[in-house]
Design a protein around this motif. Structure first.
Motif, mmCIF file in Angstrom:
data_model
loop_
_atom_site.group_PDB
_atom_site.id
_atom_site.type_symbol
_atom_site.label_atom_id
_atom_site.label_comp_id
_atom_site.label_asym_id
_atom_site.label_seq_id
_atom_site.Cartn_x
_atom_site.Cartn_y
_atom_site.Cartn_z
ATOM 1 N N ALA A 25 -18.036 4.430 55.452
ATOM 2 C CA ALA A 25 -17.256 5.490 56.095
ATOM 3 C C ALA A 25 -17.211 5.309 57.607
ATOM 4 C CB ALA A 25 -17.837 6.863 55.747
ATOM 5 N N ASP A 26 -18.316 4.852 58.199
ATOM 6 C CA ASP A 26 -18.335 4.573 59.645
ATOM 7 C C ASP A 26 -17.292 3.516 59.993
ATOM 8 O OD1 ASP A 26 -20.357 6.348 60.216
ATOM 9 O OD2 ASP A 26 -21.951 4.824 60.219
ATOM 10 N N LEU A 27 -17.239 2.448 59.210
ATOM 11 C CA LEU A 27 -16.285 1.374 59.486
ATOM 12 C C LEU A 27 -14.850 1.884 59.387
ATOM 13 C CD1 LEU A 27 -15.969 -1.659 60.098
ATOM 14 C CD2 LEU A 27 -15.822 -2.040 57.624
ATOM 15 N N LEU A 28 -14.584 2.691 58.389
ATOM 16 C CA LEU A 28 -13.248 3.274 58.251
ATOM 17 C C LEU A 28 -12.900 4.136 59.468
ATOM 18 C CD1 LEU A 28 -13.558 4.143 54.484
ATOM 19 C CD2 LEU A 28 -11.687 2.784 55.437
ATOM 20 N N ARG A 29 -13.875 4.867 59.958
ATOM 21 C CA ARG A 29 -13.628 5.736 61.122
ATOM 22 C C ARG A 29 -13.376 4.919 62.384
ATOM 23 N NH1 ARG A 29 -18.024 8.049 61.022
ATOM 24 N NH2 ARG A 29 -19.076 7.234 62.881
ATOM 25 N N TRP A 30 -14.121 3.826 62.550
ATOM 26 C CA TRP A 30 -13.932 2.996 63.749
ATOM 27 C C TRP A 30 -12.604 2.246 63.731
ATOM 28 C CZ3 TRP A 30 -19.376 0.577 62.764
ATOM 29 C CH2 TRP A 30 -20.358 1.516 63.120
ATOM 30 N N LEU A 31 -12.235 1.689 62.580
ATOM 31 C CA LEU A 31 -11.036 0.855 62.503
ATOM 32 C C LEU A 31 -9.760 1.649 62.294
ATOM 33 C CD1 LEU A 31 -12.330 -2.193 60.404
ATOM 34 C CD2 LEU A 31 -11.827 -2.133 62.836
ATOM 35 N N GLN A 32 -9.868 2.865 61.723
ATOM 36 C CA GLN A 32 -8.692 3.726 61.490
ATOM 37 C C GLN A 32 -7.532 2.949 60.853
ATOM 38 O OE1 GLN A 32 -7.728 6.047 65.139
ATOM 39 N NE2 GLN A 32 -9.559 5.073 66.005
ATOM 40 N N PRO A 33 -7.755 2.247 59.741
ATOM 41 C CA PRO A 33 -6.709 1.395 59.174
ATOM 42 C C PRO A 33 -5.566 2.220 58.590
ATOM 43 C CG PRO A 33 -8.535 1.559 57.643
ATOM 44 C CD PRO A 33 -8.978 2.250 58.903
ATOM 45 N N ARG A 34 -4.364 1.673 58.677
ATOM 46 C CA ARG A 34 -3.207 2.325 58.054
ATOM 47 C C ARG A 34 -3.297 2.223 56.527
ATOM 48 N NH1 ARG A 34 -0.874 -0.553 62.461
ATOM 49 N NH2 ARG A 34 -0.092 0.873 64.078
ATOM 50 N N ASN A 35 -3.955 1.167 56.067
ATOM 51 C CA ASN A 35 -4.125 0.966 54.623
ATOM 52 C C ASN A 35 -5.504 0.371 54.363
ATOM 53 O OD1 ASN A 35 -1.207 1.406 53.491
ATOM 54 N ND2 ASN A 35 -0.968 0.058 55.276
ATOM 55 N N PHE A 36 -5.986 0.569 53.147
ATOM 56 C CA PHE A 36 -7.318 0.115 52.792
ATOM 57 C C PHE A 36 -7.304 -0.499 51.396
ATOM 58 C CE2 PHE A 36 -11.258 1.005 50.451
ATOM 59 C CZ PHE A 36 -12.148 0.269 51.211
ATOM 60 N N ALA A 37 -8.029 -1.636 51.241
ATOM 61 C CA ALA A 37 -8.186 -2.262 49.928
ATOM 62 C C ALA A 37 -9.640 -2.694 49.766
ATOM 63 C CB ALA A 37 -7.260 -3.461 49.776
ATOM 64 N N PRO A 38 -10.341 -2.167 48.782
ATOM 65 C CA PRO A 38 -11.710 -2.626 48.529
ATOM 66 C C PRO A 38 -11.700 -4.002 47.886
ATOM 67 C CG PRO A 38 -11.033 -1.071 46.830
ATOM 68 C CD PRO A 38 -9.910 -1.130 47.818
ATOM 69 N N MET A 39 -12.731 -4.798 48.184
ATOM 70 C CA MET A 39 -12.872 -6.129 47.578
ATOM 71 C C MET A 39 -14.358 -6.402 47.382
ATOM 72 S SD MET A 39 -12.231 -8.709 50.786
ATOM 73 C CE MET A 39 -13.204 -8.563 52.280
ATOM 74 N N HIS A 40 -14.681 -7.576 46.872
ATOM 75 C CA HIS A 40 -16.073 -7.994 46.649
ATOM 76 C C HIS A 40 -16.817 -6.993 45.780
ATOM 77 C CE1 HIS A 40 -16.126 -10.585 50.590
ATOM 78 N NE2 HIS A 40 -15.165 -10.906 49.754
ATOM 79 N N GLY A 41 -16.458 -6.936 44.520
ATOM 80 C CA GLY A 41 -17.143 -6.058 43.590
ATOM 81 C C GLY A 41 -16.401 -5.951 42.279
ATOM 82 N N ASP A 42 -17.104 -5.432 41.249
ATOM 83 C CA ASP A 42 -16.422 -5.194 39.977
ATOM 84 C C ASP A 42 -15.564 -3.941 40.087
ATOM 85 O OD1 ASP A 42 -18.129 -2.963 39.620
ATOM 86 O OD2 ASP A 42 -19.553 -4.127 38.425
ATOM 87 N N ARG A 43 -14.851 -3.618 39.007
ATOM 88 C CA ARG A 43 -13.876 -2.534 39.105
ATOM 89 C C ARG A 43 -14.527 -1.198 39.464
ATOM 90 N NH1 ARG A 43 -8.122 -2.466 38.995
ATOM 91 N NH2 ARG A 43 -7.587 -0.269 39.260
ATOM 92 N N THR A 44 -15.702 -0.931 38.913
ATOM 93 C CA THR A 44 -16.388 0.318 39.219
ATOM 94 C C THR A 44 -16.730 0.395 40.699
ATOM 95 O OG1 THR A 44 -17.298 0.416 36.985
ATOM 96 C CG2 THR A 44 -18.387 1.748 38.664
ATOM 97 N N MET A 45 -17.187 -0.704 41.281
ATOM 98 C CA MET A 45 -17.491 -0.740 42.711
ATOM 99 C C MET A 45 -16.229 -0.525 43.543
ATOM 100 S SD MET A 45 -19.991 -4.069 42.723
ATOM 101 C CE MET A 45 -21.546 -4.101 41.825
ATOM 102 N N LEU A 46 -15.134 -1.192 43.162
ATOM 103 C CA LEU A 46 -13.876 -1.047 43.900
ATOM 104 C C LEU A 46 -13.399 0.405 43.892
ATOM 105 C CD1 LEU A 46 -11.887 -4.204 42.663
ATOM 106 C CD2 LEU A 46 -13.438 -4.009 44.617
#
Length: 545
Positions: A372-393
């Motif tokens: 959540a900290d990273l999301l707050r610092w970068l303020q991305p227009r879009n987000f995509a999770p990676m590096h993990g199985d479907r439950t993690m994503l």
């Protein structure tokens, strides 16, 4: 009109490991990481899987960028460079880890000599075709870890690789938060972020707290203290060697991979020369004056700890009063191996502790509050999770929505699925592509899936081989060799099969070696009564020249 920036995971999205992502802009593409997937349980002959190179061939690949030096991010680099000549960029340690592995391989040594490795500094910008890349320093469980900033076509993507936001790392500085905040202010169209610990609330404990817990444990050990952990965990290696000095002990490093990584770190000045002694010196010291740092935390039979437990590390031996700390998470699929190793140690009177007993290990991946900290610092227009199985994503996607992103700003997709980022941050679904995986054996040789399945059948059922030598006319020119592996064959069985094969090869219609081998296989099966569920039969005809 600018072309879209297409993002395609080749591995690591929908699974844990095999991390590789292709970014395409017009006629050019860039790849971030090219890792391996370890522990293929249902294919005993397969050591690991690596991404296939087909999605990169003929697509104008301009560069490979490495985020860090773990096997699940660099384990397939040799196989890529063998097929495609492309420059490799990254911080010094992951580059040297790749080069060291390639130089040490009979197969890839020439590939390493022909390849170009480009070392980068934090904040440095490098142009690769239509892309510009920048590396931002972050903390992980290995030094020289980077997030990759990718710019192209008026768009900016931040690809995190693996990371945590350790505020008190044991080696090196903390993550470059100021640079991440500046990137957010400048505008980020897409954040691709590590999801390994996305299901865990809170923050990942600091590496410093682990070292403190290990120091406290070492003080309680009457004899030799042994700490086993992943060989690339250089932070922990340095901190424990320094702790040994403070506690009146001498550190000894056991295990080829740990020694190799230590030498790389010292050569790159990641830390000053580690205080340590040789195995012979450690054996001469009183047990209470020794701290052993060993590989083998996953119960590997060839690991230093397993060899210590079997008494194969002479002149250094373990005895009652010595103690072992497993400072590592058990990789799924290795539980039984670790349990067997622990039992062997306990049988020898060795005290054993794990991370379930004491806080002696921590993850290198961010948990929900850090994400959540990273999301707050970068303020991305879009987000995509990676590096993990479907439950993690999906768990990471939920964190992003809680952080304020709307559902249409969050994109969950897996290997082979793609998205297309357009100027202004608009995203659409892209095409679905085949992303093949290549099985690799213990010798580092890539195989076809047919070969891998054949080896599985051999491992499960056994193998019967039949070899003949033939002259220029195709007549049998020597003895017929019949052998069984995992299959009991009597002398009578061998004689009968050899006679039957000799008779079958007198057939004048057999004019090719392939035809002769097929006839031999059918004859062996018939003579031994082998059905389709029985042992694998391999036949070979060798021209006698």
């Amino acid at each position: 009109m600018n072309p879209p920036l297409q993002v395609l995971p080749l591995g690591g999205s929908g699974e844990v490991g095999l991390n590789a992502t292709r970014y395409t802009l017009g006629d050019s593409c860039l790849v971030v990481d090219f890792g391996a997937l370890l522990g293929i349980e249902d294919l005993p002959s397969v050591s690991k899987l690596v991404p296939g190179t087909e999605p990169l061939e003929g697509r104008g690949l301009v560069g490979l960028v490495l985020t860090h030096g773990h096997e699940d991010h660099i384990g397939g680099v040799g196989h890529l460079l063998e097929r495609i000549k492309v420059p490799v960029h990254g911080f010094p340690l992951p580059l040297e880890m790749v080069r060291s592995r390639l130089r040490g391989s009979d197969r890839f040594a020439s590939t390493e000599r022909k390849s170009r490795f480009v070392s980068m500094e934090p904040g440095q910008r490098v142009e690769l075709g239509p892309f510009e890349i920048e590396l931002v320093s972050v903390t992980h469980s290995i030094p020289d870890t980077a997030m990759v900033v990718i710019r192209g076509g008026g768009m900016t993507v931040v690809h995190t690789g693996d990371f945590k936001l350790d505020r008190a790392p044991a080696l090196g500085g903390p993550s470059d938060v100021a640079r991440l905040e500046a990137l957010g202010q400048a505008g980020v169209d897409l954040l691709m972020s590590d999801s390994t610990n996305a299901e865990r609330p809170g923050r990942t404990p600091s590496e410093t707290s682990v070292v403190e817990a290990l120091r406290a444990w070492i003080r309680t050990v009457r004899g030799r203290a042994v700490v086993t952990f992943v060989s690339s965990h250089l932070h922990r290696m340095q901190a424990l060697a320094e702790a040994a000095e403070d506690l009146g002990r001498k550190a000894v490093v056991l295990g080829r991979s740990m020694g190799r990584n230590l030498e790389l770190a010292e050569r790159l000045d990641l830390f000053s020369t580690l205080p340590r002694v040789s195995v012979d010196e450690a054996a001469r010291l009183p047990p209470e004056s020794v701290l052993v740092l060993a590989t083998g935390s996953q119960g590997e039979p060839g690991g230093a700890l397993a060899r210590l437990a079997r008494g194969e590390m002479a002149p250094l031996h373990l005895a009652p009063g010595d103690a072992v700390a497993f400072s590592a998470r058990v990789i799924p699929g290795r539980e039984l191996s670790v349990r067997k190793l622990r039992n062997r140690l306990v049988q020898r009177g060795i005290d054993v502790v794990t991370a379930k007993d004491l806080p002696i290990h921590t993850s290198g991946h961010a948990q929900q509050d850090e994400q959540a900290d990273l999301l707050r610092w970068l303020q991305p227009r879009n987000f995509a999770p990676m590096h993990g199985d479907r439950t993690m994503l999906e768990a990471h996607a939920a964190t992003a929505r809680r952080a304020g992103l709307t559902p249409d700003q969050v994109w969950v997709f897996e290997d082979g699925q793609s998205i297309e980022v357009r100027p202004g941050g608009r995203i659409e679904w892209g095409p679905v592509e085949d992303v093949p995986r290549v099985p690799v054996d213990d010798a580092g040789r890539s195989m076809t899936w047919a070969e891998a399945k054949e080896r599985r059948k051999i491992a499960q059922r056994g193998l019967v081989t039949c070899t003949v030598w033939v002259d220029d006319q195709g007549a049998v020119a020597g003895p017929v060799a019949v052998d069984g592996f995992g299959v009991e064959l009597s002398d009578a069985d061998r004689r009968q099969v050899a006679e039957a094969v000799r008779g079958a090869l007198r057939d004048p219609s057999l004019i090719s070696i392939a035809g002769m081998e097929d006839k031999m296989t059918a004859t062996v099966r018939q003579r031994l009564g082998i059905n389709r569920q029985g042992p694998w039969v391999a036949s070979r005809v060798i021209p006698d020249r």
